[in-house]
Design a protein around this motif. Sequence first.
Motif, PDB file in Angstrom:
ATOM      1  N   GLU A  85       0.824  -1.203   0.000  1.00  0.00           N
ATOM      2  CA  GLU A  85       0.000   0.000   0.000  1.00  0.00           C
ATOM      3  C   GLU A  85       0.856   1.250   0.000  1.00  0.00           C
ATOM      4  O   GLU A  85       0.551   2.240  -0.675  1.00  0.00           O
ATOM      5  CB  GLU A  85      -0.926  -0.007   1.215  1.00  0.00           C
ATOM      6  N   HIS A  86       1.947   1.219   0.758  1.00  0.00           N
ATOM      7  CA  HIS A  86       2.866   2.344   0.815  1.00  0.00           C
ATOM      8  C   HIS A  86       3.468   2.614  -0.566  1.00  0.00           C
ATOM      9  O   HIS A  86       3.573   3.771  -1.000  1.00  0.00           O
ATOM     10  CB  HIS A  86       3.976   2.056   1.828  1.00  0.00           C
ATOM     11  N   SER A  87       3.825   1.574  -1.284  1.00  0.00           N
ATOM     12  CA  SER A  87       4.428   1.723  -2.605  1.00  0.00           C
ATOM     13  C   SER A  87       3.437   2.299  -3.621  1.00  0.00           C
ATOM     14  O   SER A  87       3.820   3.099  -4.480  1.00  0.00           O
ATOM     15  CB  SER A  87       4.955   0.380  -3.102  1.00  0.00           C
ATOM     16  N   LEU A  88       2.171   1.900  -3.527  1.00  0.00           N
ATOM     17  CA  LEU A  88       1.160   2.469  -4.423  1.00  0.00           C
ATOM     18  C   LEU A  88       0.990   3.964  -4.178  1.00  0.00           C
ATOM     19  O   LEU A  88       0.946   4.762  -5.113  1.00  0.00           O
ATOM     20  CB  LEU A  88      -0.180   1.758  -4.250  1.00  0.00           C
ATOM     21  N   GLY A  89       0.908   4.351  -2.912  1.00  0.00           N
ATOM     22  CA  GLY A  89       0.777   5.768  -2.584  1.00  0.00           C
ATOM     23  C   GLY A  89       2.007   6.566  -2.986  1.00  0.00           C
ATOM     24  O   GLY A  89       1.898   7.699  -3.466  1.00  0.00           O
ATOM     25  N   THR A  90       3.187   5.971  -2.818  1.00  0.00           N
ATOM     26  CA  THR A  90       4.425   6.643  -3.205  1.00  0.00           C
ATOM     27  C   THR A  90       4.480   6.853  -4.712  1.00  0.00           C
ATOM     28  O   THR A  90       4.897   7.921  -5.183  1.00  0.00           O
ATOM     29  CB  THR A  90       5.641   5.818  -2.743  1.00  0.00           C
ATOM     30  N   SER A  91       4.046   5.861  -5.484  1.00  0.00           N
ATOM     31  CA  SER A  91       4.052   6.029  -6.937  1.00  0.00           C
ATOM     32  C   SER A  91       3.082   7.130  -7.359  1.00  0.00           C
ATOM     33  O   SER A  91       3.370   7.902  -8.274  1.00  0.00           O
ATOM     34  CB  SER A  91       3.704   4.714  -7.633  1.00  0.00           C
ATOM     35  N   HIS A  92       1.944   7.220  -6.683  1.00  0.00           N
ATOM     36  CA  HIS A  92       0.983   8.283  -6.999  1.00  0.00           C
ATOM     37  C   HIS A  92       1.574   9.654  -6.690  1.00  0.00           C
ATOM     38  O   HIS A  92       1.484  10.580  -7.506  1.00  0.00           O
ATOM     39  CB  HIS A  92      -0.310   8.073  -6.206  1.00  0.00           C
ATOM     40  N   LEU A  93       2.202   9.801  -5.518  1.00  0.00           N
ATOM     41  CA  LEU A  93       2.778  11.089  -5.155  1.00  0.00           C
ATOM     42  C   LEU A  93       3.941  11.468  -6.069  1.00  0.00           C
ATOM     43  O   LEU A  93       4.115  12.643  -6.415  1.00  0.00           O
ATOM     44  CB  LEU A  93       3.240  11.066  -3.698  1.00  0.00           C
TER      45      LEU A  93
END
Length: 108
Positions: A85-93
């Motif tokens: 989940e952290h990686s998905l949010g990081t890619s979005h940001l």
Amino acid sequence: RINDDGEGDSSSSWRRDNQDHIIATSQMSTLKRVKLINDPVHGHYELDEYLVNVIDTEHFQRLRDIIQLGASYFVFLGATHRRFEHSLGTSHLAKEMLKHLYEQQGEE
């Protein structure tokens, strides 16, 4: 709009495939596979085809088993944040940051 049979009408440019991915049809009739993510922090956002291909790899899927918060999970049972989940949010940001930098570059 998506019809009852899962196909878009003639004015639509969206449809769903059998794996529940959203398929966008451009004006040149090429298909682009994207995923829509509902994140509790960032809201709804879209992941492009190249990111979906990375996410679908076995190595990236293994991030689902790694807890981001370490041992604090045992103290705060509601803290269920994982590396996936952290990686998905990081890619979005990262995408939003690059888009902002690209837009600001032309103004100087």
